[in-house]
Write a protein that holds these residues in place. Structure first.
Motif, PDB file in Angstrom:
ATOM      1  N   UNK A 164      44.386  41.152  -6.406  1.00 51.44           N
ATOM      2  CA  UNK A 164      45.811  41.371  -6.702  1.00 51.44           C
ATOM      3  C   UNK A 164      46.010  42.539  -7.674  1.00 51.44           C
ATOM      4  N   UNK A 165      45.159  42.601  -8.705  1.00 53.12           N
ATOM      5  CA  UNK A 165      45.277  43.725  -9.666  1.00 53.12           C
ATOM      6  C   UNK A 165      45.071  45.052  -8.952  1.00 53.12           C
ATOM      7  N   UNK A 166      44.070  45.083  -8.080  1.00 53.47           N
ATOM      8  CA  UNK A 166      43.763  46.337  -7.371  1.00 53.47           C
ATOM      9  C   UNK A 166      44.875  46.723  -6.407  1.00 53.47           C
ATOM     10  N   UNK A 167      45.649  45.732  -5.938  1.00 49.22           N
ATOM     11  CA  UNK A 167      46.768  46.039  -5.052  1.00 49.22           C
ATOM     12  C   UNK A 167      48.046  46.332  -5.842  1.00 49.22           C
ATOM     13  N   UNK A 168      47.916  46.419  -7.163  1.00 47.12           N
ATOM     14  CA  UNK A 168      49.025  46.895  -7.977  1.00 47.12           C
ATOM     15  C   UNK A 168      49.951  45.823  -8.521  1.00 47.12           C
ATOM     16  N   UNK A 169      49.588  44.546  -8.394  1.00 48.02           N
ATOM     17  CA  UNK A 169      50.460  43.505  -8.945  1.00 48.02           C
ATOM     18  C   UNK A 169      50.391  43.520 -10.473  1.00 48.02           C
ATOM     19  N   UNK A 170      51.504  43.157 -11.104  1.00 46.42           N
ATOM     20  CA  UNK A 170      51.511  43.020 -12.562  1.00 46.42           C
ATOM     21  C   UNK A 170      50.607  41.845 -12.933  1.00 46.42           C
ATOM     22  N   UNK A 171      50.241  41.762 -14.196  1.00 45.21           N
ATOM     23  CA  UNK A 171      49.409  40.638 -14.650  1.00 45.21           C
ATOM     24  C   UNK A 171      50.083  39.308 -14.291  1.00 45.21           C
ATOM     25  N   UNK A 172      51.357  39.202 -14.572  1.00 47.38           N
ATOM     26  CA  UNK A 172      52.062  37.937 -14.331  1.00 47.38           C
ATOM     27  C   UNK A 172      52.065  37.567 -12.842  1.00 47.38           C
ATOM     28  N   UNK A 173      52.367  38.533 -11.979  1.00 47.54           N
ATOM     29  CA  UNK A 173      52.405  38.255 -10.532  1.00 47.54           C
ATOM     30  C   UNK A 173      50.994  37.968 -10.017  1.00 47.54           C
ATOM     31  N   UNK A 174      50.012  38.721 -10.501  1.00 45.20           N
ATOM     32  CA  UNK A 174      48.628  38.493 -10.060  1.00 45.20           C
ATOM     33  C   UNK A 174      48.191  37.066 -10.400  1.00 45.20           C
ATOM     34  N   UNK A 175      48.574  36.594 -11.582  1.00 49.89           N
ATOM     35  CA  UNK A 175      48.205  35.226 -11.987  1.00 49.89           C
ATOM     36  C   UNK A 175      48.908  34.197 -11.112  1.00 49.89           C
ATOM     37  N   UNK A 176      50.204  34.404 -10.888  1.00 44.65           N
ATOM     38  CA  UNK A 176      50.979  33.416 -10.131  1.00 44.65           C
ATOM     39  C   UNK A 176      50.492  33.334  -8.681  1.00 44.65           C
ATOM     40  N   UNK A 231      38.850  27.389   1.178  1.00 44.15           N
ATOM     41  CA  UNK A 231      39.891  28.401   0.913  1.00 44.15           C
ATOM     42  C   UNK A 231      40.169  29.278   2.133  1.00 44.15           C
ATOM     43  N   UNK A 232      39.258  29.227   3.113  1.00 49.36           N
ATOM     44  CA  UNK A 232      39.298  30.245   4.182  1.00 49.36           C
ATOM     45  C   UNK A 232      40.620  30.251   4.946  1.00 49.36           C
ATOM     46  N   UNK A 233      41.099  29.049   5.316  1.00 43.44           N
ATOM     47  CA  UNK A 233      42.321  28.980   6.123  1.00 43.44           C
ATOM     48  C   UNK A 233      43.568  29.226   5.281  1.00 43.44           C
ATOM     49  N   UNK A 234      43.409  29.403   3.976  1.00 41.53           N
ATOM     50  CA  UNK A 234      44.552  29.718   3.105  1.00 41.53           C
ATOM     51  C   UNK A 234      44.649  31.217   2.825  1.00 41.53           C
ATOM     52  N   UNK A 235      43.669  31.977   3.314  1.00 37.50           N
ATOM     53  CA  UNK A 235      43.654  33.415   3.004  1.00 37.50           C
ATOM     54  C   UNK A 235      44.890  34.107   3.583  1.00 37.50           C
ATOM     55  N   UNK A 236      45.287  33.711   4.781  1.00 36.84           N
ATOM     56  CA  UNK A 236      46.410  34.399   5.442  1.00 36.84           C
ATOM     57  C   UNK A 236      47.700  34.230   4.617  1.00 36.84           C
ATOM     58  N   UNK A 237      47.983  33.005   4.192  1.00 34.76           N
ATOM     59  CA  UNK A 237      49.193  32.766   3.384  1.00 34.76           C
ATOM     60  C   UNK A 237      49.118  33.524   2.060  1.00 34.76           C
ATOM     61  N   UNK A 238      47.928  33.529   1.478  1.00 33.06           N
ATOM     62  CA  UNK A 238      47.718  34.268   0.219  1.00 33.06           C
ATOM     63  C   UNK A 238      48.029  35.749   0.414  1.00 33.06           C
ATOM     64  N   UNK A 239      47.547  36.317   1.513  1.00 31.91           N
ATOM     65  CA  UNK A 239      47.766  37.754   1.740  1.00 31.91           C
ATOM     66  C   UNK A 239      49.243  38.057   1.964  1.00 31.91           C
ATOM     67  N   UNK A 240      49.941  37.126   2.630  1.00 29.93           N
ATOM     68  CA  UNK A 240      51.383  37.354   2.839  1.00 29.93           C
ATOM     69  C   UNK A 240      52.103  37.388   1.492  1.00 29.93           C
ATOM     70  N   UNK A 241      51.706  36.482   0.598  1.00 27.65           N
ATOM     71  CA  UNK A 241      52.333  36.469  -0.723  1.00 27.65           C
ATOM     72  C   UNK A 241      51.958  37.722  -1.520  1.00 27.65           C
TER      73      UNK A 241
END
Ligand code: PXL
Length: 267
Positions: free
Chosen positions: A214-226, A252-262
């Motif tokens: 998340x950090x590498x994709x540019x999210x703020x600290x707060x968004x990366x944590x959430x 965790x594998x089947x949750x990766x897609x939802x995580x990436x959308x977020x």
């Protein structure tokens, strides 16, 4: 963007590099690895596991990389097998982190208020010295206690804030629920997080890997944590339903897609 994950290879049990590689890669980030040790399983809950420290090999790998002029945007260090390895990771940071790059240290020491096998207070002291070089540190509640000697999260955060600019205490259980205690540019804060009761092996590694992505994709600290905490929570819910034995790690594998959308929605 190029990340270096320094962590062990536990062949079975879904933690460390078997989590960091798929999760960081899924975020769309190149993830190179520096393995610290090779184990048949992780050390939490299995008996009779094999352990091969890779200290000598790590040095040879680094020397070869030097000839390739490799530099990293982010270095993420996790499970380190010896005090000598902690010293070597400091050297890796000096040699391979880009100027202005990010150093994330997950000070892997223990869980359930005890040390993982093979670690002790002297090792924790050494780990604290590595934390001093980090931009972000990600201790769980046990590691926060082992590093600071206090179970009061606010106090621990203040102490850790003197060690590194952005300490993040994960999965901190209080009477009001679970929180992430963290320090950003504005000061000390805490964020409520969804959490299931009990400890889930490998959850810290899923969280830390997602956080680096998340950090590498540019999210703020707060968004990366959430976003990372939400990914972890959904992986834990799935694990509760699907995995009878918790030492086999998070599904965790089947949750990766939802995580990436977020992640994409926040990037
Ligand atoms: O998930 C932390 C971890 C990483 N690597 C190894 C471990 C543990 C926790 O038990 O044993 C080898």
């Amino acid at each position: 963007m190029r990340v270096l994950a320094i962590n062990d290879i536990s062949c079975v049990g879904k933690c460390s590099l078997t989590v960091a590689l798929p999760v960081i890669s899924a975020c769309g980030i190149t993830c190179d690895i520096l393995p610290t040790a090779l184990l048949s399983t992780h050390t939490g809950g299995f008996t009779g596991y094999t352990f091969l420290g890779l200290d000598d090999e790590m040095k040879k790998i680094a020397d070869h990389w030097e000839s390739l002029h490799l530099k990293y945007d982010l270095i993420y260090s996790g499970y380190l097998g010896s005090r000598a390895q902690i010293a070597f990771v400091k050297e890796i940071k000096r040699r391979f982190l880009k100027k202005g790059g990010v150093f994330v240290v997950d000070p892997v020491l223990g869980d359930n208020f005890t040390f993982y096998k093979g670690f002790d207070q002297a090792f924790a002291e050494e780990m604290l010295s590595l934390c001093k070089e980090a931009n972000y540190i990600l201790p769980n509640e046990t590691e926060s206690y082992l590093l600071t000697g206090t179970k009061d999260f606010s106090e621990a955060l203040t102490k850790l804030g003197k060690v590194c600019p952005h300490p993040v205490i994960t999965g901190a259980r209080t009477e009001d629920g679970y929180f992430i205690y963290y320090k950003d540019a504005e000061g000390e804060r805490r964020m409520p997080i969804p959490h299931e009761e009990g400890s889930f092996h490998g959850a810290g590694d899923v969280f830390a890997s997602a956080f680096c992505g998340c950090l590498m994709r540019g999210l703020s600290l707060e968004r990366a944590l959430a976003v990372s905490a939400n990914f972890c929570y959904h992986a834990i819910l799935r694990t509760e339903k699907e995995v009878p034995d918790r030492k086999y790690g998070l599904n965790y594998e089947r949750e990766i897609f939802s995580f990436l959308k977020e992640l994409e929605a926040n990037a």
